[in-house]
Design an enzyme around this catalytic site. Structure first.
Site, PDB file in Angstrom:
ATOM      1  N   ASP A   1     -72.039  49.018  -3.491  1.00  0.00           N
ATOM      2  CA  ASP A   1     -72.423  49.907  -2.384  1.00  0.00           C
ATOM      3  C   ASP A   1     -73.808  49.503  -1.904  1.00  0.00           C
ATOM      4  OD1 ASP A   1     -72.928  51.925  -0.585  1.00  0.00           O
ATOM      5  OD2 ASP A   1     -72.718  53.576  -2.021  1.00  0.00           O
TER       6      ASP A   1
ATOM      7  N   LYS B   1     -69.283  51.176 -10.081  1.00  0.00           N
ATOM      8  CA  LYS B   1     -69.833  50.820  -8.758  1.00  0.00           C
ATOM      9  C   LYS B   1     -71.301  50.475  -8.944  1.00  0.00           C
ATOM     10  CE  LYS B   1     -71.263  53.847  -4.989  1.00  0.00           C
ATOM     11  NZ  LYS B   1     -70.837  54.953  -4.092  1.00  0.00           N
TER      12      LYS B   1
ATOM     13  N   ASP C   1     -68.691  54.643   4.266  1.00  0.00           N
ATOM     14  CA  ASP C   1     -69.212  55.915   3.768  1.00  0.00           C
ATOM     15  C   ASP C   1     -70.019  56.547   4.912  1.00  0.00           C
ATOM     16  OD1 ASP C   1     -70.780  57.928   2.592  1.00  0.00           O
ATOM     17  OD2 ASP C   1     -71.474  56.756   0.898  1.00  0.00           O
TER      18      ASP C   1
ATOM     19  N   LYS D   1     -74.883  49.726  -7.136  1.00  0.00           N
ATOM     20  CA  LYS D   1     -75.689  49.755  -5.921  1.00  0.00           C
ATOM     21  C   LYS D   1     -76.265  48.354  -5.732  1.00  0.00           C
ATOM     22  CE  LYS D   1     -75.487  54.068  -4.628  1.00  0.00           C
ATOM     23  NZ  LYS D   1     -74.963  54.464  -3.319  1.00  0.00           N
TER      24      LYS D   1
ATOM     25  N   SER E   1     -71.295  55.573 -10.379  1.00  0.00           N
ATOM     26  CA  SER E   1     -72.134  54.840  -9.444  1.00  0.00           C
ATOM     27  C   SER E   1     -73.444  54.542 -10.167  1.00  0.00           C
ATOM     28  CB  SER E   1     -72.386  55.714  -8.208  1.00  0.00           C
ATOM     29  OG  SER E   1     -73.344  55.113  -7.371  1.00  0.00           O
TER      30      SER E   1
ATOM     31  N   GLY F   1     -70.051  60.855  -4.148  1.00  0.00           N
ATOM     32  CA  GLY F   1     -70.952  61.841  -4.765  1.00  0.00           C
ATOM     33  C   GLY F   1     -72.323  61.762  -4.130  1.00  0.00           C
TER      34      GLY F   1
ATOM     35  N   GLU G   1     -69.018  48.716  -0.160  1.00  0.00           N
ATOM     36  CA  GLU G   1     -69.223  49.971   0.563  1.00  0.00           C
ATOM     37  C   GLU G   1     -70.401  49.849   1.520  1.00  0.00           C
ATOM     38  OE1 GLU G   1     -69.314  53.203  -2.235  1.00  0.00           O
ATOM     39  OE2 GLU G   1     -70.069  54.627  -0.758  1.00  0.00           O
TER      40      GLU G   1
ATOM     41  N   LYS H   1     -66.914  62.307   1.711  1.00  0.00           N
ATOM     42  CA  LYS H   1     -67.902  63.212   1.103  1.00  0.00           C
ATOM     43  C   LYS H   1     -67.863  64.518   1.876  1.00  0.00           C
ATOM     44  CE  LYS H   1     -71.133  59.746  -0.625  1.00  0.00           C
ATOM     45  NZ  LYS H   1     -72.367  58.974  -0.321  1.00  0.00           N
TER      46      LYS H   1
END
Ligand code: OSB
Ligand code: MG
Length: 374
Positions: free
Chosen positions: A188, A161, A238, A163, A135, A290, A213, A262
């Site tokens: 995400d 991934k 998420d 952000k 990420s 994570g 996400e 998670k």
């Protein structure tokens, strides 16, 4: 098992580099670790609450007080034989899932050690290696991000991934896709968009993302289902998923086609396994998210990721990406194939470096059972 002691510590550990999401920047982690002693063995759990209550409503401080004043004393007066008994022990406390998971996961670790099996075996894991992704936070420039992606791909990671947030999205995806047309890429948003951004979010379809996400509100299913109807790219939830019922609602409403699990967000292994099973029965793939964990939380994430329906690479990556030195040994490493090999020693499979933990500790409290009132 008889619980001999519950010790809660707060550790301060600087991240090797700041991690920026749409909701803020983290430079140093304030990590809570629970150490539970039973019959000569020690189970460890890590709290995944952030320093500020910006991801879930929990924070390091709220979890500290909840564990010290409520959950710790509740657990200390019980003798659970299974981690799976913890939700029942904590049932009167609403919410505070990350605080609960801190203790529950330590009990699962202890249970595995008492049984002489790995945590992965205890929960019914089926994998000897797990696929890993990274990420990547929001960077100050695109060239800096591209250089990082190059490094992570060279290290073997199977999925990147990114952000994202308004102003750090399509231009970034475009530059990354131009350079790497075929890599597995996802994004995400951590709830950075509103439904009025739907036309903009539909343009993400051009970048062949594995998933988007949590684009919308942290507590939403309905508007995500409206958005999913307009997108070809699967939505992954998420923040919205706190338990099995949430997963069922999201799947039923078609709010997502993928679920990020998670441990802290759902309250520990019991509920994580329940979410996993519910998704599997309905053909929805899951992966392990994570929360910038130390080696303790990471070891639990690794065990969880061995369940059958964790078919997509998780945000479970090497210790050295986060820390100058991790508090476990061996450190968690990822092979050039982008995989973590599952330890087969009893319990979590990574030893805690207690001397280092002690040095990083800024506060420590031993928790006892509630006083018996006659
Ligand atoms: O949304 O997955 C997230 C980190 C902090 C809070 C939320 C998230 C994240 C990450 C980091 O994406 C994943 C990692 O631990 O590497
Ligand atoms: Mg996320």
């Amino acid at each position: 098992m008889r619980i001999d002691a519950i010790i809660l510590r707060e550790l301060h550990i600087p991240l090797l580099r700041p991690f920026e999401t749409s909701f803020g920047v983290t430079r140093q982690r304030r990590i809570l670790l629970a150490e539970i002693q039973s019959e000569g063995l020690t189970g460890w759990g890590e709290c995944t609450a952030g320093e500020r209550p910006f991801f879930s409503g929990e924070s390091t401080d709220s979890a500290w007080q909840m564990i010290v004043n409520e959950l710790g004393p509740m657990l200390a007066s019980e003798s659970p034989d299974h981690g799976g008994e913890c939700p029942q022990i904590f049932r009167q406390v609403r919410g505070n899932r990350m605080a609960k998971a801190t203790l529950e996961n330590a009990i699962w670790d202890l249970e595995a050690q008492l049984e002489g099996v790995s945590l992965s075996q205890l929960i019914g894991g089926v994998r000897e290696v797990i696929p890993c992704g990274v990420s990547l936070g929001i960077y100050s420039s695109i060239p800096e991000l591209l250089a990082t992606i190059e490094k992570e791909l060279a290290a073997g990671y199977q999925r990147i991934k990114l952000k994202c947030k308004p102003g750090w999205d399509v231009e970034v995806f475009d530059r990354v896709r131009n350079r790497w047309p075929a890599i597995t890429l996802s994004c995400d948003a951590n709830s950075a968009y509103k439904l009025r951004d739907a036309d903009h979010l539909v343009t993400f379809d051009a970048f062949d993302l594995l998933m988007i996400e949590q684009p919308l509100w942290h507590d939403d299913f309905y508007y995500h289902s409206m958005l999913q109807k307009r997108l070809n790219t699967p939505i992954c939830l998420d923040e919205s998923i706190h338990n099995r019922r949430d997963a069922l609602a999201a799947i039923e409403m078609e709010s997502c086609r993928i679920i990020n699990i998670k441990l802290g967000r759902v309250g520990g292994f019991s509920e994580a396994i329940a979410v996993h099973n519910a998704a599997q029965e309905r053909g929805i793939p899951v992966w392990c998210g994570g929360m910038l964990e130390s080696g303790v939380g990471r070891s639990h994430n690794i065990a969880l990721s061995t369940l059958e329906n964790f078919t997509l690479p998780g945000d479970v990556s090497a210790s050295a990406r986060y820390w100058r030195e991790d508090i476990v040994e061996p450190e968690i490493t990822v092979s050039s194939a982008g995989e973590i090999a599952i330890p087969d020693t009893p319990g979590r499979g990574y030893e805690v470096r207690t001397d280092l933990v002690e040095r990083l500790t800024v506060r420590k409290e031993t928790i006892r059972a509630f006083e018996m009132v006659a």
